[in-house]
Design a protein around this motif. Structure first.
Motif, PDB file in Angstrom:
ATOM      1  N   ASN A  62       0.826  -1.206   0.000  1.00  0.00           N
ATOM      2  CA  ASN A  62       0.000   0.000   0.000  1.00  0.00           C
ATOM      3  C   ASN A  62       0.860   1.254   0.000  1.00  0.00           C
ATOM      4  OD1 ASN A  62      -2.232  -1.676   0.188  1.00  0.00           O
ATOM      5  ND2 ASN A  62      -2.188  -1.641   2.418  1.00  0.00           N
ATOM      6  N   ASP A  63       0.289   2.344  -0.501  1.00  0.00           N
ATOM      7  CA  ASP A  63       0.999   3.609  -0.553  1.00  0.00           C
ATOM      8  C   ASP A  63       1.046   4.235   0.841  1.00  0.00           C
ATOM      9  OD1 ASP A  63       2.324   5.785  -1.686  1.00  0.00           O
ATOM     10  OD2 ASP A  63       0.438   6.874  -1.957  1.00  0.00           O
TER      11      ASP A  63
ATOM     12  N   GLN B 254      -0.803  -2.030  11.106  1.00  0.00           N
ATOM     13  CA  GLN B 254      -0.607  -1.134   9.967  1.00  0.00           C
ATOM     14  C   GLN B 254       0.087   0.119  10.485  1.00  0.00           C
ATOM     15  OE1 GLN B 254      -1.559  -1.866   6.741  1.00  0.00           O
ATOM     16  NE2 GLN B 254      -2.108  -3.880   7.551  1.00  0.00           N
ATOM     17  N   ALA B 255       1.162   0.525   9.820  1.00  0.00           N
ATOM     18  CA  ALA B 255       1.929   1.688  10.272  1.00  0.00           C
ATOM     19  C   ALA B 255       2.100   2.670   9.119  1.00  0.00           C
ATOM     20  CB  ALA B 255       3.292   1.255  10.799  1.00  0.00           C
TER      21      ALA B 255
ATOM     22  N   GLU C 170       7.264   8.266   3.447  1.00  0.00           N
ATOM     23  CA  GLU C 170       8.192   8.358   2.308  1.00  0.00           C
ATOM     24  C   GLU C 170       8.358   7.043   1.561  1.00  0.00           C
ATOM     25  OE1 GLU C 170      11.621   9.734   4.290  1.00  0.00           O
ATOM     26  OE2 GLU C 170      10.721  11.624   4.879  1.00  0.00           O
ATOM     27  N   ASN C 171       7.598   6.016   1.922  1.00  0.00           N
ATOM     28  CA  ASN C 171       7.697   4.687   1.302  1.00  0.00           C
ATOM     29  C   ASN C 171       9.135   4.185   1.272  1.00  0.00           C
ATOM     30  OD1 ASN C 171       4.949   4.324   0.760  1.00  0.00           O
ATOM     31  ND2 ASN C 171       5.095   5.530  -1.112  1.00  0.00           N
ATOM     32  N   LYS C 172       9.845   4.303   2.385  1.00  0.00           N
ATOM     33  CA  LYS C 172      11.258   3.915   2.396  1.00  0.00           C
ATOM     34  C   LYS C 172      11.498   2.527   2.969  1.00  0.00           C
ATOM     35  CE  LYS C 172      12.134   6.394   6.712  1.00  0.00           C
ATOM     36  NZ  LYS C 172      12.915   7.445   7.345  1.00  0.00           N
ATOM     37  N   PHE C 173      10.489   1.880   3.544  1.00  0.00           N
ATOM     38  CA  PHE C 173      10.695   0.559   4.141  1.00  0.00           C
ATOM     39  C   PHE C 173      10.316  -0.529   3.151  1.00  0.00           C
ATOM     40  CE2 PHE C 173       9.800   3.255   7.903  1.00  0.00           C
ATOM     41  CZ  PHE C 173      11.058   3.162   8.478  1.00  0.00           C
ATOM     42  N   LYS C 174      11.121  -1.584   3.137  1.00  0.00           N
ATOM     43  CA  LYS C 174      10.886  -2.730   2.274  1.00  0.00           C
ATOM     44  C   LYS C 174      10.607  -3.950   3.144  1.00  0.00           C
ATOM     45  CE  LYS C 174      11.721  -0.209  -1.216  1.00  0.00           C
ATOM     46  NZ  LYS C 174      10.535   0.479  -1.661  1.00  0.00           N
ATOM     47  N   ILE C 175      10.173  -5.032   2.524  1.00  0.00           N
ATOM     48  CA  ILE C 175       9.871  -6.256   3.263  1.00  0.00           C
ATOM     49  C   ILE C 175      11.146  -6.774   3.931  1.00  0.00           C
ATOM     50  CG2 ILE C 175       9.132  -8.654   3.028  1.00  0.00           C
ATOM     51  CD1 ILE C 175       7.286  -7.746   0.820  1.00  0.00           C
ATOM     52  N   GLY C 176      11.060  -7.096   5.210  1.00  0.00           N
ATOM     53  CA  GLY C 176      12.190  -7.626   5.957  1.00  0.00           C
ATOM     54  C   GLY C 176      12.894  -6.594   6.826  1.00  0.00           C
ATOM     55  N   ASP C 177      12.597  -5.305   6.645  1.00  0.00           N
ATOM     56  CA  ASP C 177      13.226  -4.267   7.468  1.00  0.00           C
ATOM     57  C   ASP C 177      12.673  -4.321   8.889  1.00  0.00           C
ATOM     58  OD1 ASP C 177      14.545  -3.465   5.223  1.00  0.00           O
ATOM     59  OD2 ASP C 177      13.315  -1.675   4.882  1.00  0.00           O
TER      60      ASP C 177
END
Length: 156
Positions: A71-72, A99-100, A104-111
């Motif tokens: 999601n955006d 849900q957080a 800036e959409n800077k987190f990826k899966i696994g962070d």
């Protein structure tokens, strides 16, 4: 016609008090559920605080791993905690997905992220995602000068 002896008197009309405060209101000095509290002065010993107002900081920050970033401006974070089993008392892992907000959409899966409680952003989002170094990530090596300019005790 009717005898007026002392044996035929009607029972007294004084109400019988019960032990339960719900049957006869708040007797015995306990406050009622529906009555307004009595104002007390600040000098009253009942109100005397022991310290400044206390704040409960439970559930303000959590740590977890990002499991979805589809999601955006939103990431799904899985938080794992240890809780005792109700019957066997062994500590088991319990997982919950929150849900957080990720503006800036800077987190990826696994962070690994830290969730901080904030005002409600949407119906399901009340946390803000903050970056945290992964637990198994290598720590940065700091340069420590070899000679600090102080004599050692063994050299004196």
């Amino acid at each position: 016609m009717f005898p007026t002896s002392s044996l035929l008197q009607l029972p007294s009309t004084t109400p019988k008090l019960h032990a339960s405060p719900f049957l006869n209101g708040s007797q015995s000095g306990r406050p009622s559920l529906f009555s307004s509290p009595k104002p007390c002065s600040l000098a009253s010993p009942r109100w005397a605080p022991t310290s400044l107002p206390l704040t409960v900081r439970a559930m303000r920050t959590l740590q977890g791993r990002v499991v979805s970033d589809a999601n955006d401006k939103t990431v799904a974070v899985e938080v794992t905690r240890l809780a005792p089993h109700p019957k066997y008392k062994r500590r088991i892992r319990k997982k919950k997905t929150y849900q957080a907000h990720d503006p800036e959409n800077k987190f990826k899966i696994g962070d690994f992220v830290q969730l901080e409680k904030s005002r409600p952003i949407s119906k399901t989002k009340t946390f803000l995602a903050i970056p945290v170094a992964a637990r198994n990530a290598p720590k940065p090596v700091e340069d420590v000068p070899q000679d600090l300019g102080l004599p050692l005790e063994s050299q004196t």
